[in-house]
Design a protein around this motif. Structure first.
Motif, mmCIF file in Angstrom:
data_model
loop_
_atom_site.group_PDB
_atom_site.id
_atom_site.type_symbol
_atom_site.label_atom_id
_atom_site.label_comp_id
_atom_site.label_asym_id
_atom_site.label_seq_id
_atom_site.Cartn_x
_atom_site.Cartn_y
_atom_site.Cartn_z
ATOM 1 N N ALA A 85 0.943 -1.052 -0.223
ATOM 2 C CA ALA A 85 0.318 -0.253 0.256
ATOM 3 C C ALA A 85 0.237 1.585 0.141
ATOM 4 O O ALA A 85 0.270 2.307 -0.681
ATOM 5 C CB ALA A 85 -1.020 -0.535 0.866
ATOM 6 N N LEU A 86 1.654 0.867 0.657
ATOM 7 C CA LEU A 86 2.836 2.434 0.929
ATOM 8 C C LEU A 86 3.741 2.812 -0.670
ATOM 9 O O LEU A 86 4.195 3.898 -0.797
ATOM 10 C CB LEU A 86 4.099 2.020 2.204
ATOM 11 C CG LEU A 86 3.397 2.150 3.480
ATOM 12 C CD1 LEU A 86 4.447 1.946 4.273
ATOM 13 C CD2 LEU A 86 3.273 3.856 3.828
ATOM 14 N N SER A 87 3.536 2.446 -1.307
ATOM 15 C CA SER A 87 4.416 1.610 -2.158
ATOM 16 C C SER A 87 3.546 2.494 -3.065
ATOM 17 O O SER A 87 3.868 3.606 -4.236
ATOM 18 C CB SER A 87 5.317 0.056 -2.870
ATOM 19 O OG SER A 87 5.497 -0.468 -2.338
ATOM 20 N N LEU A 88 1.894 2.184 -3.454
ATOM 21 C CA LEU A 88 1.376 1.895 -4.598
ATOM 22 C C LEU A 88 0.858 3.053 -4.170
ATOM 23 O O LEU A 88 0.716 4.174 -4.901
ATOM 24 C CB LEU A 88 0.079 1.665 -3.899
ATOM 25 C CG LEU A 88 -0.692 1.898 -5.590
ATOM 26 C CD1 LEU A 88 -0.261 2.116 -6.966
ATOM 27 C CD2 LEU A 88 -2.167 1.201 -5.129
ATOM 28 N N MET A 89 1.451 4.232 -2.863
ATOM 29 C CA MET A 89 1.241 5.678 -2.596
ATOM 30 C C MET A 89 1.696 6.331 -3.304
ATOM 31 O O MET A 89 1.587 7.533 -3.464
ATOM 32 C CB MET A 89 0.540 5.609 -0.959
ATOM 33 C CG MET A 89 0.160 6.975 -0.181
ATOM 34 S SD MET A 89 -1.392 6.989 -0.768
ATOM 35 C CE MET A 89 -1.728 8.795 -1.230
ATOM 36 N N ALA A 90 2.940 5.685 -2.839
ATOM 37 C CA ALA A 90 4.416 6.513 -3.770
ATOM 38 C C ALA A 90 4.294 6.587 -4.875
ATOM 39 O O ALA A 90 4.139 7.306 -5.460
ATOM 40 C CB ALA A 90 5.569 6.094 -2.996
ATOM 41 N N TYR A 91 3.521 5.839 -5.181
ATOM 42 C CA TYR A 91 3.471 5.343 -6.970
ATOM 43 C C TYR A 91 1.813 6.589 -7.398
ATOM 44 O O TYR A 91 2.816 7.709 -8.194
ATOM 45 C CB TYR A 91 3.189 4.220 -7.746
ATOM 46 C CG TYR A 91 2.900 4.238 -8.960
ATOM 47 C CD1 TYR A 91 3.620 4.165 -10.031
ATOM 48 C CD2 TYR A 91 1.113 4.371 -9.304
ATOM 49 C CE1 TYR A 91 3.364 4.015 -10.983
ATOM 50 C CE2 TYR A 91 0.562 4.118 -10.820
ATOM 51 C CZ TYR A 91 1.842 4.156 -11.649
ATOM 52 O OH TYR A 91 0.900 4.298 -12.896
ATOM 53 N N LEU A 92 1.466 7.153 -6.377
ATOM 54 C CA LEU A 92 0.540 7.632 -7.003
ATOM 55 C C LEU A 92 0.905 9.674 -6.667
ATOM 56 O O LEU A 92 0.711 9.931 -7.606
ATOM 57 C CB LEU A 92 -1.035 7.738 -5.990
ATOM 58 C CG LEU A 92 -1.506 6.331 -6.229
ATOM 59 C CD1 LEU A 92 -2.763 5.489 -5.408
ATOM 60 C CD2 LEU A 92 -2.399 6.681 -7.751
ATOM 61 N N TYR A 93 1.348 9.021 -5.494
ATOM 62 C CA TYR A 93 2.281 10.945 -5.563
ATOM 63 C C TYR A 93 2.950 11.236 -7.303
ATOM 64 O O TYR A 93 2.587 12.293 -7.283
ATOM 65 C CB TYR A 93 2.646 10.766 -4.124
ATOM 66 C CG TYR A 93 2.169 11.325 -2.974
ATOM 67 C CD1 TYR A 93 1.431 12.156 -2.835
ATOM 68 C CD2 TYR A 93 2.192 9.749 -2.141
ATOM 69 C CE1 TYR A 93 0.254 12.483 -1.753
ATOM 70 C CE2 TYR A 93 1.740 9.911 -1.176
ATOM 71 C CZ TYR A 93 0.546 11.669 -0.524
ATOM 72 O OH TYR A 93 0.034 11.685 0.144
ATOM 73 N N LEU A 94 3.996 10.315 -7.067
ATOM 74 C CA LEU A 94 4.537 10.362 -8.880
ATOM 75 C C LEU A 94 3.817 10.649 -9.639
ATOM 76 O O LEU A 94 4.580 12.157 -9.966
ATOM 77 C CB LEU A 94 5.233 9.179 -8.431
ATOM 78 C CG LEU A 94 6.733 8.638 -7.913
ATOM 79 C CD1 LEU A 94 7.557 7.706 -8.035
ATOM 80 C CD2 LEU A 94 8.002 9.712 -7.807
ATOM 81 N N LYS A 95 2.504 10.053 -9.370
ATOM 82 C CA LYS A 95 1.500 10.459 -10.463
ATOM 83 C C LYS A 95 1.466 11.676 -10.727
ATOM 84 O O LYS A 95 1.124 12.585 -11.962
ATOM 85 C CB LYS A 95 0.437 9.509 -11.006
ATOM 86 C CG LYS A 95 0.744 8.068 -11.522
ATOM 87 C CD LYS A 95 1.358 7.445 -12.673
ATOM 88 C CE LYS A 95 0.029 8.244 -13.869
ATOM 89 N NZ LYS A 95 1.324 7.610 -14.780
ATOM 90 N N GLN A 96 1.276 12.269 -9.463
ATOM 91 C CA GLN A 96 0.266 13.682 -9.357
ATOM 92 C C GLN A 96 2.078 14.465 -9.069
ATOM 93 O O GLN A 96 1.493 15.995 -8.640
ATOM 94 C CB GLN A 96 -0.183 13.393 -7.974
ATOM 95 C CG GLN A 96 -1.510 13.012 -8.409
ATOM 96 C CD GLN A 96 -2.281 12.403 -6.960
ATOM 97 O OE1 GLN A 96 -3.641 13.562 -6.337
ATOM 98 N NE2 GLN A 96 -2.027 11.423 -6.312
ATOM 99 N N GLU A 97 2.873 14.549 -9.606
ATOM 100 C CA GLU A 97 3.867 15.740 -9.453
ATOM 101 C C GLU A 97 4.615 15.531 -7.927
ATOM 102 O O GLU A 97 4.831 16.803 -7.758
ATOM 103 C CB GLU A 97 4.519 16.866 -9.829
ATOM 104 C CG GLU A 97 3.241 16.615 -11.615
ATOM 105 C CD GLU A 97 4.820 15.803 -12.385
ATOM 106 O OE1 GLU A 97 5.698 16.312 -11.830
ATOM 107 O OE2 GLU A 97 4.656 14.841 -12.949
ATOM 108 N N SER A 98 3.741 14.756 -6.827
ATOM 109 C CA SER A 98 4.231 15.274 -5.832
ATOM 110 C C SER A 98 5.674 14.134 -5.251
ATOM 111 O O SER A 98 5.324 13.200 -4.243
ATOM 112 C CB SER A 98 3.116 14.886 -4.404
ATOM 113 O OG SER A 98 1.864 15.628 -5.331
ATOM 114 N N VAL A 99 6.984 14.646 -5.441
ATOM 115 C CA VAL A 99 7.893 14.627 -5.592
ATOM 116 C C VAL A 99 8.179 14.468 -3.750
ATOM 117 O O VAL A 99 9.115 12.530 -3.430
ATOM 118 C CB VAL A 99 9.010 14.497 -6.397
ATOM 119 C CG1 VAL A 99 10.275 14.162 -6.022
ATOM 120 C CG2 VAL A 99 9.000 15.029 -7.803
#
Lengths: 388, 645
Positions: free
Chosen positions: A237-251
Motif C-alpha cells: 500500500a505504501l509503495s502504491l501510495m508513492a506511485y500515486l504521489y509520483l503521478k501527481q508530481e508530489s515527489v
C-alpha cells in the motif's frame, strides 16, 4: 463504405492469423476478380510491408491510393515503405503530408512526417512537425523522444535529459512495469465499482491497483488511505501510495512513502522503483536513483525496464558508456524496447556516431509502429467506411 | 581476366606516396562519369581534365577505367556523327594509353545527368525495342569499335549499364537486343571481350526479368549490389555485417566459370560518413578478392557536385558518391583503394590461388517463381543468411543454382526452401548416396516421399507458426557443440517430424525433432524442421536472435567438418572472414574483420607456422607454433605471408 469482397475478407482473416503467404495469395485472387479494389491493394501492401518487401508494398499501396485517395491505411503503408527503402525522403514527406490532410487529427502522421524531414536534413521543419503532433496528442511519446534527440543534437544532454524523462513518463511501458512488479497485469486490471470491492485487504489492494492502472488516481488514493488507516505497515500500500504521489508530481511525498516502505522491508521492488523514480526527478539525486535502479535490475531479472531506468539515470550522471551498456542489457532482454532504442540513439550521438543513432531511431520507429498496430486501425476504418 | 598493364614500380620498403605496383591479373579501377556537376550540360561530356584524372588513377595504382559513350553527342542528327565527339573520345583513349590504363567503353548507359541516350530525333521510341533505333545503335557501335579496334587501351566493349538493362520488359527482348548489339561489335572486333554490365540477381529483383541467357555469350560478367537490393537483402548501415558480405554473396551468385568483375563498389548514398564509405569499400574490395573476383571497379571517381535539393532526392541508379570530394581532394576511401592496390602489387595471382570450394549454398529455382509465391522474395535473404553463417564458420563456401550439377560439391546447404523443382529430390538423393552431405531446412509446404526417405523421417504435418525458437540438444557432439536456446522469434513454419530411421540431434520444447541426421548411402542428410535462415533473413529492423545464428554456424561448420571440407584455418572470431591463398613454398592469409569493433582473431593451422610477414614488406615475425593472434581494427584487414616450419 468500401464493399469488401469475399476474397478480401478471406485475405483479412488469414492476415490477422499471421498466415502471410495464403493471405497474399487471397489478395491476388481478389485482384483477379476486381483489379480496382483498393482494399485488396491496401491489404496486399500491408502484408508485403510486414514481410519487409518494401518495393512490392509501395507499388500496392500507391495503387490503392490511386483508387481511393482517402484510404489512410494505404498512406501508412506507402510512407513506411518509402521510409524503409531509404533515400526516397521526398516521396515519403509527400505521403505523410497527404495523410495529415486526409486525417488532420492524426498525431502519428506528423510524427512520421517529422522523421522523414529529419532524415532529409530538414531539422527545423522536423521539429515543427513533432510539436504539431504533441499539440494534437500531448501524450505522444515518440514525438517527445524525437524532440529530446533534437535537443541533444543542438544543445547537449543537459537540455535533452528532461525531454527523455518526459517521454519515458508518456511511454506506457513504465506504468506497466510498476504493476508487473506489484504482481498485476495492467491490462487485466479492470477498475471495479467501489461498492463491489470486498472487505479483505487483498481485494482492496487489487482494486486500488486497478484504479491506478485505469488513471482513477483519486479513487485509488482514497482506497489506499483506508487500507493504511488499518495497516500502516503494509509495504504494498505504501509503495502504491508513492506511485500515486509520483503521478501527481508530489515527489517529496513519494519519497517519504517509499522510504517508509523500505524501512519496513528492503526487499520490496515496487518501493525501490518508486524511490528510484522519485530520485530521478531530482537531478541532484541522480546518483541515488542510479544505485536503486541498479538494485532493481537484480530484483526484477528478465525485465528490460530496470535496465532502461538505470541507463537513464546514468545519462544524468554523464556516464554515457555505462548508460550504453545498460541500454544494451535492456535490448538483450527486449529487442523491441522503443525507449531503450531511443536511449541508445542518444548515447550514440554523445559519441558522435550519427549513423548508429539514425539506425537506432529507425528501429525504434519500426517497433513503435509495430507495437501500436498502426495498419489495422485505419484499414478497419476504411473498410467500415469511416475515417480513423 | 588480365589487363596486361605494365607493373609500375614496387613499393617494398614502403614509401606510401610512391605509386603502388599494379597487378595486371586483378584489374582495379573506377567508373569515370562524363559529368562532375549537376549544373553541367550534356554537351560537356568529359570536358574536364581527363588527362589529370588519369594521371591520378595511375598514381593510385589503378589499371581499369569505365567510360560512358553519349549517343546524344555522337549522333546529333540521324547518320550524322559529331567530329568533336569522335575527337574527344580519341583524346580519352590516348590519355588512357599514356597512363597505362585500359578502358571499358560502355555504349548505352542510362544516366539522368548526362542524358546519354536522349537523341532528339529518337522521339518517344524505346531504344530497347524499336527496330529503327536498334539499327542506329548498331551503326554507332560499329563506328566506334571500328575507330578504336586497334587501340590497346580499350580493354572491353560494354553494351549497357544496369539502369539501361532494367528498362527491358522481358528476357526475350533483352536477349534479342544484346544479340544484335553484340553482333555489331563482333562484325568489327572479333576478339575483345563484350560485356553486359548487369548483375543477373539485382536485375531480376528490380525488373523481374531473367537476363542470364544474355550473359551466356559474354566473356566477362559483372556483379554488384544496387542500393535497392542492399536495402532489400541486408537492411541496415552499409557497414553492418550482412551488408559487408553482400558484395561477395552476389559475386558468388553469378555462378559462372567466367571472370567476374566486381563493379560499382563502395557506398551508394550520401547518408554514410567518409569513414563508413571507406569501410564499405575496404570490405567490398578485400572480400571480392578473397572470393574469387577477377577485378574491381569503384562506383565513381569524384563526388557529383549536387545542387541543394529540397528535399534531397536520390535516384536508385544515380552514382554520386566518389573516391574524392567535389574539389578533387581524396577521401578516406581513396586511401583504402591505394592500400588495396599496394597489397595486390605484392600478390602474384599466378603463384597463389584460392582452394576450390566444396561447400555450396543452393539457390533454389523458386527464386524465380512469379508472385504471389513469396518464396521468390524470401529466398535471397535466406541464402544470404546461410552464406554468412558458413562464412562465420570459416568454411570456404560458394553458391550454386538448383539447375546446376551437384557433383563439384561435398556439402550442399538448402536453406528454408518451400519447394524444389521436379527431379531435384532424386538428384539430391543420388548425390547424397554417393557421399554428399545435405543440410536442408524446412520452409513450409509439403514434405514428399523422396524427402522423407532421404532424411529418414515421417512427416506428421505442418506445426504452424510459433513465437519462440527453442532448441533442446538430444545428442551433443553429433553435429558440433550445439547450445540449447529458447528465444523469441517469429517462426513461420515448423514441420512435425517422426524420427523414423534418423537420429534426433535436437528437439523443440515439446520434444518434436528440430534437427535430425540420417545416414543415406555413403552420405548424410540433415534436416532442420524450421526455416531458421528465413527467420534471420526476415528480421530486418528487428534484432536477429544471436542464438539462432550461433546454432546455424555450428551446424554448418560441423557438417562441413565431418565431410572433410572444414576450415583450412581455424579462427575464434566469427566476424572475421578468412581466406588462404595457397602457394608453392608459402601461403598468403587474408583476414577481414566484418565487425564494427576492434578484436583479436586467434588463427590456428594444421602445420606449425615459422614466420609471418606483412605482404607489403617488413621484417618477418617469428611464430614458431601452430597459432597466433591477429589484432584487427573495425572493418580492418590483415594480409600475411606465412612460412611454415
Amino acid at each position: 463504405m468500401i464493399e469488401r469482397s469475399e476474397q478480401v475478407r478471406l485475405a483479412e482473416s488469414l492476415a490477422r492469423q499471421g498466415r502471410i503467404a495464403p493471405a497474399v495469395a487471397a489478395c491476388y485472387q481478389a485482384l483477379r476478380v476486381n483489379e480496382r479494389d483498393p482494399l485488396a491493394h491496401c491489404l496486399l501492401g500491408g502484408l508485403m510491408l510486414a514481410e519487409g518487401f518494401c518495393e512490392q508494398a509501395a507499388r500496392s499501396a500507391a495503387r490503392a491510393i490511386e483508387l481511393d485517395q482517402r484510404c489512410a491505411a494505404a498512406y501508412f503503408v506507402l510512407g513506411l515503405a518509402y521510409d524503409r527503402m531509404g533515400g526516397l525522403w521526398d516521396r515519403s514527406i509527400l505521403v505523410w503530408q497527404q495523410l495529415a490532410e486526409v486525417v488532420p487529427d492524426l498525431a502519428t502522421a506528423h510524427v512520421q512526417l517529422g522523421e522523414a524531414l529529419a532524415a532529409a536534413s530538414f531539422a527545423d521543419e522536423a521539429i515543427d512537425a513533432w510539436e504539431r503532433a504533441l499539440q494534437i496528442d500531448p501524450r505522444e511519446p515518440r514525438a517527445m523522444y524525437h524532440l529530446a534527440v533534437s535537443a541533444l543534437k543542438r544543445e547537449g544532454m543537459a537540455t535533452a535529459l528532461p525531454g527523455f524523462r518526459k517521454a519515458g513518463e508518456l511511454d506506457p511501458s513504465q506504468d506497466d512495469f510498476f504493476f508487473a512488479l506489484a504482481g498485476y497485469d495492467a491490462e487485466g486490471l479492470p477498475a471495479a465499482a467501489m461498492s463491489d470491492i470486498g472487505p479483505g485487504i487483498k481485494s482492496q489492494l487489487r482494486a486500488a491497483h486497478a484504479f491506478a492502472a485505469n488513471d482513477e488516481l483519486f479513487k485509488s488514493s482514497e482506497l489506499i488511505r483506508s487500507i493504511l488507516d488499518g495497516h500502516s505497515d503494509d509495504v504494498a500500500a505504501l509503495s502504491l501510495m508513492a506511485y500515486l504521489y509520483l503521478k501527481q508530481e508530489s515527489v517529496n511525498e513519494a519519497m517519504a512513502c517509499s522510504l517508509r516502505a523500505l524501512t519496513i522491508s528492503t526487499k520490496t521492488p515496487t518501493a525501490v522503483y518508486a524511490l528510484g523514480a522519485a530520485f530521478a526527478r531530482r537531478p541532484a539525486l541522480a546518483a541515488h536513483a542510479s544505485k536503486l535502479f541498479s538494485a532493481l535490475t537484480t530484483m526484477a531479472p528478465g525485465q528490460a525496464m530496470p535496465h532502461v531506468l538505470h541507463a537513464e539515470s546514468l545519462l544524468g550522471l554523464q556516464r554515457y558508456s555505462a548508460a550504453g551498456a545498460a541500454y544494451r542489457s535492456a535490448l538483450a532482454l527486449d529487442p523491441g524496447c522503443v525507449r531503450a532504442l531511443f536511449g541508445q540513439a542518444a548515447v550514440a550521438l554523445t559519441a558522435g556516431d550519427h549513423t548508429a543513432a539514425a539506425w537506432a531511431i529507425r528501429r525504434a520507429a519500426y517497433h513503435d509502429t509495430r507495437r501500436r498496430g498502426y495498419f489495422w486501425g485505419p484499414y478497419d476504418a476504411a473498410a467500415e467506411g469511416g475515417e480513423q | 581476366m588480365s589487363t596486361e598493364t605494365d607493373t609500375g614500380h614496387a613499393t617494398a620498403g614502403s614509401d606510401a606516396r610512391r605509386t603502388p605496383r599494379r597487378n595486371a591479373r586483378f584489374p582495379l579501377g573506377v567508373n569515370y562519369y562524363p559529368l562532375e556537376s549537376e549544373t553541367s550540360g550534356w554537351e560537356q561530356w568529359y570536358a574536364g581534365d581527363v588527362e589529370g584524372d588519369f594521371a591520378e588513377f595511375e598514381a593510385a595504382g589503378m589499371t581499369l577505367v569505365r567510360i560512358f559513350i553519349s549517343w546524344k553527342l555522337f549522333e546529333p542528327q540521324v547518320d550524322r556523327y559529331s567530329e568533336q565527339a569522335t575527337e574527344r573520345l580519341r583524346d580519352i583513349v590516348d590519355a588512357a594509353a599514356a597512363h597505362g590504363l585500359r578502358l571499358i567503353v560502355c555504349f548505352f548507359a542510362d544516366d539522368r545527368h548526362a542524358e546519354l541516350l536522349d537523341v532528339s530525333w529518337g522521339r518517344d521510341r524505346d531504344p530497347r525495342t524499336d527496330a529503327y533505333l536498334i539499327e542506329r545503335e548498331c551503326a554507332l557501335v560499329r563506328r566506334i569499335v571500328s575507330d578504336h579496334r586497334s587501340d590497346r587501351a580499350v580493354f572491353a566493349w560494354e553494351l549497357g549499364n544496369e539502369a539501361f538493362w532494367c528498362g527491358f520488359a522481358s528476357g526475350d527482348e533483352l536477349e534479342a537486343w544484346a544479340a544484335a548489339l553484340r553482333e555489331a561489335v563482333r562484325e568489327v572486333d572479333p576478339d575483345r571481350p563484350v560485356m553486359c554490365a548487369f548483375d543477373p540477381e539485382t536485375l531480376f529483383h528490380e525488373s523481374r526479368v531473367d537476363g542470364r541467357r544474355a550473359l551466356g555469350e559474354c566473356e566477362i560478367v559483372v556483379s554488384h549490389p544496387t542500393m535497392r537490393y542492399r536495402t532489400y537483402a541486408a537492411e541496415g548501415p552499409v557497414t553492418s555485417p550482412g551488408s559487408t558480405h553482400l558484395d561477395s554473396f552476389l559475386l558468388r551468385a553469378v555462378g559462372t566459370r567466367r571472370p567476374v568483375l566486381l563493379d560499382d563498389i563502395g557506398a551508394g548514398t550520401l547518408e554514410a560518413s567518409h569513414g563508413e564509405e571507406a569501410a564499405a569499400l575496404r570490405c567490398a574490395l578485400y572480400s571480392g578478392l578473397m572470393n574469387g573476383a577477377s577485378g574491381a571497379l569503384a562506383r565513381r571517381w569524384r563526388d557529383m557536385a549536387t545542387e541543394r535539393r529540397k528535399p534531397y532526392f536520390i535516384d536508385p541508379y544515380e552514382a554520386i558518391v566518389g573516391l574524392s570530394d567535389t574539389e578533387g581532394h581524396p577521401k578516406p576511401a581513396m586511401r583504402v583503394l591505394r592500400e588495396f592496390a599496394g597489397v595486390l602489387g605484392h600478390l602474384d595471382l599466378r603463384t597463389y590461388s584460392l582452394p576450390h570450394e566444396r561447400v555450396a549454398v543452393l539457390i533454389p529455382s523458386e527464386r524465380r517463381s512469379p508472385l504471389p509465391a513469396l518464396a521468390s522474395l524470401y529466398s535471397p535473404r535466406s541464402c544470404l543468411e546461410a552464406y554468412v553463417r558458413v562464412k562465420e564458420a570459416h568454411v570456404p563456401v560458394t553458391l550454386a543454382h538448383e539447375e546446376e550439377p551437384f557433383d563439384p560439391f561435398a556439402v550442399l546447404i538448402v536453406p528454408s526452401v518451400t519447394d524444389l523443382a521436379g527431379g531435384t529430390w532424386e538428384r539430391l538423393a543420388s548425390w547424397v548416396k554417393g557421399g554428399g552431405s545435405l543440410v536442408f531446412s524446412y520452409g513450409g509446404g509439403e514434405f514428399g516421399s523422396e524427402a522423407r526417405e532421404l532424411f529418414g523421417v515421417d512427416f506428421l504435418g505442418h506445426g504452424g507458426a510459433r513465437a519462440r525458437a527453442t532448441c533442446r540438444v538430444a545428442q551433443q557432439g553429433l553435429l558440433g557443440q550445439l547450445e540449447p536456446f529458447d528465444v523469441p522469434a517469429d517462426i513461420p513454419h515448423f514441420a512435425l517430424l517422426g524420427a523414423g530411421t534418423s537420429t534426433v540431434v535436437a528437439t523443440d520444447s515439446a520434444g518434436s525433432p528440430l534437427l535430425t541426421l540420417n545416414r543415406y548411402g555413403q552420405g548424410r542428410a540433415v534436416c532442420v524442421a524450421a526455416p531458421l535462415e528465413r527467420v534471420l533473413g526476415q528480421s530486418g529492423l528487428r534484432t536477429p536472435p544471436a542464438e539462432v545464428q550461433s546454432f546455424l554456424r555450428t551446424l554448418y561448420g560441423a557438417v562441413a567438418g565431418v565431410t572433410g571440407c572444414g576450415p583450412l584455418v581455424s579462427c575464434d572470431a566469427p566476424e572475421v572472414e578468412v581466406a588462404l591463398f595457397a602457394g608453392e613454398d608459402d601461403d598468403v592469409l587474408f583476414l577481414l574483420n566484418h565487425a564494427d569493433r576492434s578484436l583479436t582473431a586467434n588463427v590456428g593451422f594444421v602445420v606449425p607456422v615459422a614466420t609471418v610477414t606483412d605482404i607489403r614488406g617488413g621484417s618477418p615475425a617469428v611464430v614458431g607454433g601452430s597459432s597466433f593472434g591477429a589484432p584487427l581494427e573495425p572493418h580492418g584487414v590483415m594480409v600475411l605471408r606465412l612460412c611454415y616450419a
